[in-house]
Design a protein around this motif. Structure first.
Motif, PDB file in Angstrom:
ATOM      1  N   GLU A 166       0.837  -1.199   0.000  1.00  0.00           N
ATOM      2  CA  GLU A 166       0.000   0.000   0.000  1.00  0.00           C
ATOM      3  C   GLU A 166       0.873   1.251   0.000  1.00  0.00           C
ATOM      4  OE1 GLU A 166      -2.547  -0.324   3.331  1.00  0.00           O
ATOM      5  OE2 GLU A 166      -3.675  -2.048   2.538  1.00  0.00           O
ATOM      6  N   TRP A 167       1.692   1.345  -1.012  1.00  0.00           N
ATOM      7  CA  TRP A 167       2.576   2.493  -1.130  1.00  0.00           C
ATOM      8  C   TRP A 167       3.105   2.573  -2.556  1.00  0.00           C
ATOM      9  CZ3 TRP A 167       7.580   1.306  -2.638  1.00  0.00           C
ATOM     10  CH2 TRP A 167       7.953  -0.043  -2.526  1.00  0.00           C
ATOM     11  N   ASP A 168       3.489   3.778  -2.943  1.00  0.00           N
ATOM     12  CA  ASP A 168       4.177   4.004  -4.216  1.00  0.00           C
ATOM     13  C   ASP A 168       5.571   4.576  -3.983  1.00  0.00           C
ATOM     14  OD1 ASP A 168       1.971   3.296  -6.042  1.00  0.00           O
ATOM     15  OD2 ASP A 168       0.998   5.041  -5.157  1.00  0.00           O
ATOM     16  N   VAL A 169       5.683   5.403  -2.951  1.00  0.00           N
ATOM     17  CA  VAL A 169       6.970   5.974  -2.562  1.00  0.00           C
ATOM     18  C   VAL A 169       7.145   5.705  -1.070  1.00  0.00           C
ATOM     19  CG1 VAL A 169       8.382   8.041  -2.401  1.00  0.00           C
ATOM     20  CG2 VAL A 169       6.803   7.774  -4.316  1.00  0.00           C
ATOM     21  N   LEU A 170       8.196   5.004  -0.733  1.00  0.00           N
ATOM     22  CA  LEU A 170       8.479   4.660   0.660  1.00  0.00           C
ATOM     23  C   LEU A 170       9.780   5.348   1.062  1.00  0.00           C
ATOM     24  CD1 LEU A 170       7.873   3.089   3.237  1.00  0.00           C
ATOM     25  CD2 LEU A 170       9.037   1.114   2.231  1.00  0.00           C
TER      26      LEU A 170
END
Length: 1029
Positions: A223-227
């Motif tokens: 549940e992320w695109d940029v971490l």
């Protein structure tokens, strides 16, 4: 009224200096304009065709994304050489075993196995290399300015276009975990965030462990695109232990395991970026622009092959900024625009005809590199553009304030000097000037600048006094009368003034200051010998000085002064062992004694040093109590005396217990760590609370004398009996108190002759002669303990040397200060200059340097290990108190220069003459010897006493003002010097803040003396009225 006039005059002179500093700073430390424009990914970077791989659909970005996801691992202070393997300088030599080498083996292994999937670059960080400024630079692509370094305590939301804004505007889910600085820079920008307190540099694991708790579950959830993960352990380890400590190897090994586990979890469409925001020095600090501080690592990896980056978008920003700010050089701007246009045209031709692409591409790359370097150089020069009008005005105001201090210090001791016109008339002129300026600016529709209004008010207050000095100057008076100080002191001030224009001297000031101080001490000893102003031989018979020579041995005068000088030089040399080397002198080795005991490896050595530190605390406490006991100031039942007896030992005990916990916190058993953590919070706050309580008690009841009432003739030192009528005014009281003091002594002796068994009620007061000095020494001791708590443990030895060195210097200076009764009283320039030099020497001996990387940030967490939440003023106050402790202590103790000669003027008891053969009366008179007046002689002439306090303050401000004036002139004249931002600008900032702290401390010290003087007057008034009843 005179006391209030002196304090108001002192406050007004300080305001003049503050206005000059503020005006100069407004023209010297400028910030750049931040644009609020935001670009869109649908807008191409320039005219012409879109590059390869771009999308032609409406609403699509001009460049197709190469990766769907990004994992950004920011390891704070990841220096580039931390990523290097163990290696040797030459074949056949053993490898260089440094703790930080070879610990990030995953990076080297990936580079060797998958060279097309990984890149390792050396990133160059623009100074100032502080975390908040580097985060702004990394996310916006802009350059930090020098003044932004002061914002590291309080980060504010970024209004410029930035990567986080672009990610969220395109619907990307940005998840953050780590340093809570991001929360202030990007409020509400993250879809999910895990913030951890970042400012506690002694905590190596809380932030990193918190990240690891959420990092892998978040990655697995998808549940992320940029971490983004911002680790702080490496940076904090550098601050606490330095890069060469074994703890650094453990931290880097932990980061290596993190990178390895992330690589195992990466998918083909994910890019891993491992980056350091800055480096660190050999001592683990950062903030400057040395090679080790600006050298950071940048590592890129993806399971799929990487691709060359496209030309960056800078031209649009340059055009927008030049239109908004209008401060870029026009010719250079046109040249860069033409260079960019040519590079764009070559790029378009390359897209249309790929033949000979390799040579053409290299040409385009070269042109774009030239364009970027030119833009960077032009922006740096523009954002360092100075306001010469403000700088010249601030410098002139500082010079005028120094000249005023010189003039007023001569007026203060002149006959018939009146205090009120010194501040009432100039303040009225200044207020009128400020109102007129505000009215003019309002009528003209201009912005009201508080700095400009303050400067106008300061100039308005200066004009009448400068006119008075000019009008009162006789044409036939020599110019040398303007400089009443002796030639050697004037020569010393000129040397210091000129030396601030040399970057080499500023760097080496820590070594030059002890030399100048030692030279001045030798000069004082020689001058005392030549002028015959050494201490009286009778003083040598007093046991407290350790000399038992007979009073008729004049040769011991020179021996005594020589002994004081040798002791001072020895203290200066010992204090010089605690030194911190500036980064500009790599051959120098900083003292290992400046580091905290917790960084030591051997437990036996740590225990020995701990014992020495506690011994220094006990020695300091014992010295203060013995001094007070010698002057009988511990006999009083007053609350401050009771606090000295019981409160000071409790403060020593609390400080020693805190040091024991801080040095062994990492070695505490797990079941006791909660108790240790709680005690680490309670103990420093308890010591600070005790110190504050002691100061409040001292201000409430500052007179520490013992009063006894008895029937008959008491066998006491100073006897007070009824006086004819109470004083009718404060002035009468000020003038009559010394007469009361003498009269009652004589009255008591007359009663001894008449009284055989029982006499009338009499009152005895013990040691009024040291009432002022006792209050000052007590206040300095109460201030020293909480300030010492903010330093490393071994600095306690420096504080002990500081008190001993001050005691010796005061005795040496007192030998050359003549005491004239009933006045005027004055403190020579030699004493003031030596006192100011000693403050500077102690600043360096406590491990400080006038550069930002040398700031002791750990002081912000003494008593607050968990941080301060959203508060910024408290950590700034603690760090400032640590940095400028020497300025504060010496400024508060400055009145001792006036008081000490009277304290040393006891010259033993003075016996009354009696007729020959009357042995019985002789025995009585021997027991009842007259107590010397000492500091009570200052009350013979209250006007001269107040004038002497004002003159001493003006002289001290003049010496400090000369230093800040020299720093301002050096920064102004050398503003284009290569070392301006590395040497001259930090020196000016530290001198400016040091001047402010010193002036506030001086004001508090003078106010304390006047509080004691008022309490003595009230004490005498109550005593006279009580005896009349």
């Amino acid at each position: 009224m005179q006391k209030i006039s002196v304090l108001l005059s002192l406050a007004w002179v300080c305001f003049l200096f503050y206005a000059g500093i503020a005006l100069f700073t407004s023209g010297f430390l400028l910030t750049r304009l931040e644009l609020t424009n935001h670009s869109s990914c649908q807008e191409p970077p320039g005219p012409g065709s879109l590059p390869w791989g771009s999308r032609q659909e409406p609403g699509a970005c001009w460049m197709a994304p190469r990766f769907s996801r990004v994992v950004l691992v920011l390891i704070d202070a990841l220096r580039f050489d931390f990523t290097q393997p163990q290696h040797s300088h030459a074949s056949g030599e053993p490898p260089v075993l440094l703790p930080f080498l070879g610990k990030l083996g995953t990076l080297q292994r990936i580079l060797e196995i998958q060279p097309h999937h990984a890149r390792l670059y050396q990133s160059k960080a623009d100074p100032p290399t502080t975390t908040m400024q580097r985060l702004k630079a990394l996310t916006t692509g802009s350059l930090p300015t020098f003044v932004d370094a002061g914002s590291n305590f309080a980060s504010y939301a970024i209004v410029e276009d930035n990567l986080i804004k672009q990610f969220t505007s395109t619907g990307r889910r940005v998840v953050f975990m780590g340093d809570d600085t991001w929360k202030d820079l990007f409020p509400g920008a993250f879809s999910q965030a895990f913030f951890f307190p970042s400012f506690n540099v002694r905590d190596l694991h809380t932030v990193d462990n918190g990240i690891l708790e959420h990092l892998y579950p978040t990655m697995d959830s998808g549940e992320w695109d940029v971490l983004i993960a911002h680790f702080l352990g490496v940076d904090h380890c550098g601050h606490k232990h330095g890069p060469y400590h074994p703890e650094m190897a453990k931290k880097l090994s932990q980061m290596d395991q993190v990178i390895q586990r992330l690589v195992e979890r990466l998918e083909n469409d994910t890019l891993l970026v491992v980056i350091g925001d800055h480096g660190m020095t050999m001592s683990g600090d950062h903030g400057g622009d040395s090679e080790l501080e600006i050298s950071a690592a940048l590592f890129l990896y993806s399971p799929t092959a990487l691709f060359p980056s496209t030309p960056p978008e800078v031209s649009r920003f340059l055009h927008t900024y030049s239109a908004a700010a209008q401060d870029l050089q026009v010719k250079e701007l046109h040249r860069l625009q033409n260079l960019f246009s040519k590079a764009s045209a070559d790029y378009q031709r390359l897209l249309q005809s790929p033949q000979g692409a390799e040579a053409a591409l290299q040409t385009v790359i070269t042109e774009l590199q030239q364009f970027l370097r030119g833009v960077r150089a032009m922006c740096i020069e523009s954002w360092a553009r100075f306001s010469l009008v403000h700088m010249a005005g601030g410098t002139a105001l500082l010079a005028a304030a120094c000249f005023l201090c010189l003039l007023a210090s001569q007026w203060a001791t002149s006959p018939g000097f009146n205090f009120c016109p010194l501040f009432l008339i100039p303040m009225a002129w200044g207020l009128a000037g400020a109102v007129a300026c505000a009215g003019f600016l309002t009528a003209a529709g201009l912005k009201l600048d508080p700095v400009v209004l303050g400067a106008v008010a300061a100039v308005g207050t200066l004009l009448p006094l400068l006119w008075k000095g000019w009008a009162g100057w006789e044409s036939n008076r020599p110019l040398a009368a303007l400089l009443p100080m002796p030639g050697p002191v004037l020569f010393l001030l000129i040397i210091r003034f000129a030396a601030f224009f040399s970057d080499s001297f500023v760097v080496a000031e820590a070594r030059a200051t002890p030399f100048l101080l030692g030279s001045l001490i030798l000069l004082l000893v020689a001058q005392l010998h030549w002028e015959g102003k050494l201490l009286s031989p009778k003083l040598l018979t007093i046991p407290r000085l350790g000399f038992l020579a007979p009073p008729d041995s004049p040769r011991h005068n020179g021996v005594h002064a020589l002994g004081l000088g040798v002791g001072l030089l020895l203290c200066i040399r010992l204090a010089g062992l605690f030194h911190r080397c500036p980064e500009e002198t790599p051959a120098c080795c900083s003292s290992p004694w400046l580091s905290p005991l917790a960084s030591m490896v051997g437990s036996r050595t740590k225990n020995l040093w701990y014992g020495a530190c506690v011994g220094a605390l006990i020695a300091l406490l014992a010295a203060v109590r013995l001094w007070l006991h010698h002057y009988s100031n511990l006999k009083s039942p007053e609350p401050p005396v009771l606090f000295i007896r019981w409160g000071l030992p409790l403060m020593v005990l609390g400080t020693a217990a805190y040091w024991a916990l801080a040095s062994g916190a990492d070695e505490a058993p797990p079941r006791l760590r909660a108790l240790v953590a709680g005690a680490s919070v309670v103990l420093p706050r308890a010591v600070a609370g005790l110190a504050a309580s002691g100061l409040v008690l001292l201000l409430w009841r500052p007179v520490t004398v013992l009063v006894k009432a008895a029937m008959g003739a008491p066998r006491t030192r100073t006897v007070l009996t009824p006086f004819s009528g109470p004083p009718t005014s404060q002035a009468d009281l000020d003038y009559v108190v010394p007469q009361i003091y003498r009269h009652m002594q004589e009255e008591f002796r007359d009663r001894l002759e008449r009284t055989k068994s029982q006499g009338p009620l009499t009152v005895a007061a013990y040691q009024l002669g040291s009432v002022y000095s006792a209050a000052m020494v007590t206040a300095l001791t109460l201030l020293a303990f909480p300030l010492l708590l903010l330093h490393a443990e071994r600095i306690s030895l420096v504080f002990l040397l500081l008190f001993l060195q001050s005691f010796l210097l005061l005795h040496l200076l007192a030998a050359g200060i003549p005491i004239t009764t009933p006045g005027p009283f004055t403190v020579p320039w030699q004493a003031v200059s030596a006192w100011a030099l000693m403050a500077t020497q102690t600043f360096y001996s406590t491990g400080h340097q006038p550069v930002f990387p040398a700031i002791h940030w750990h002081a912000a967490f003494v008593g607050f290990p968990e941080g301060h939440g959203s508060s910024t003023w408290l950590p700034a106050l603690l760090v400032g108190a640590n940095t400028f402790a020497s300025h504060l202590l010496f400024a508060v103790g400055c009145p001792l220069l006036l008081l000490w000669p009277f304290l040393c003027d006891s010259q033993g008891p003075r016996k009354r003459q009696h007729p020959p053969g009357d042995e019985a009366e002789a025995r009585v008179m021997h027991e009842e010897e007259e107590e010397p007046l000492m500091e009570m002689r200052l009350r013979d002439a209250p006007h001269h006493f107040n004038a002497a306090l004002l003159q001493l303050s003006l002289k001290y401000l003049f010496v400090l003002g000369i230093q800040i004036l020299a720093c301002a002139l050096a920064a102004c004249i050398l503003r284009r010097h290569l070392m301006v931002w590395k040497v001259f600008a930090p020196k000016f900032i530290f001198e400016a803040v040091g001047f402010i702290v010193s002036s506030v401390g001086l004001f508090l010290g003078i106010a304390l003396v006047m509080r004691v003087d008022g309490a003595v007057s009230s004490w005498f008034r109550r005593l006279v009225l009580a005896q009349q009843r």
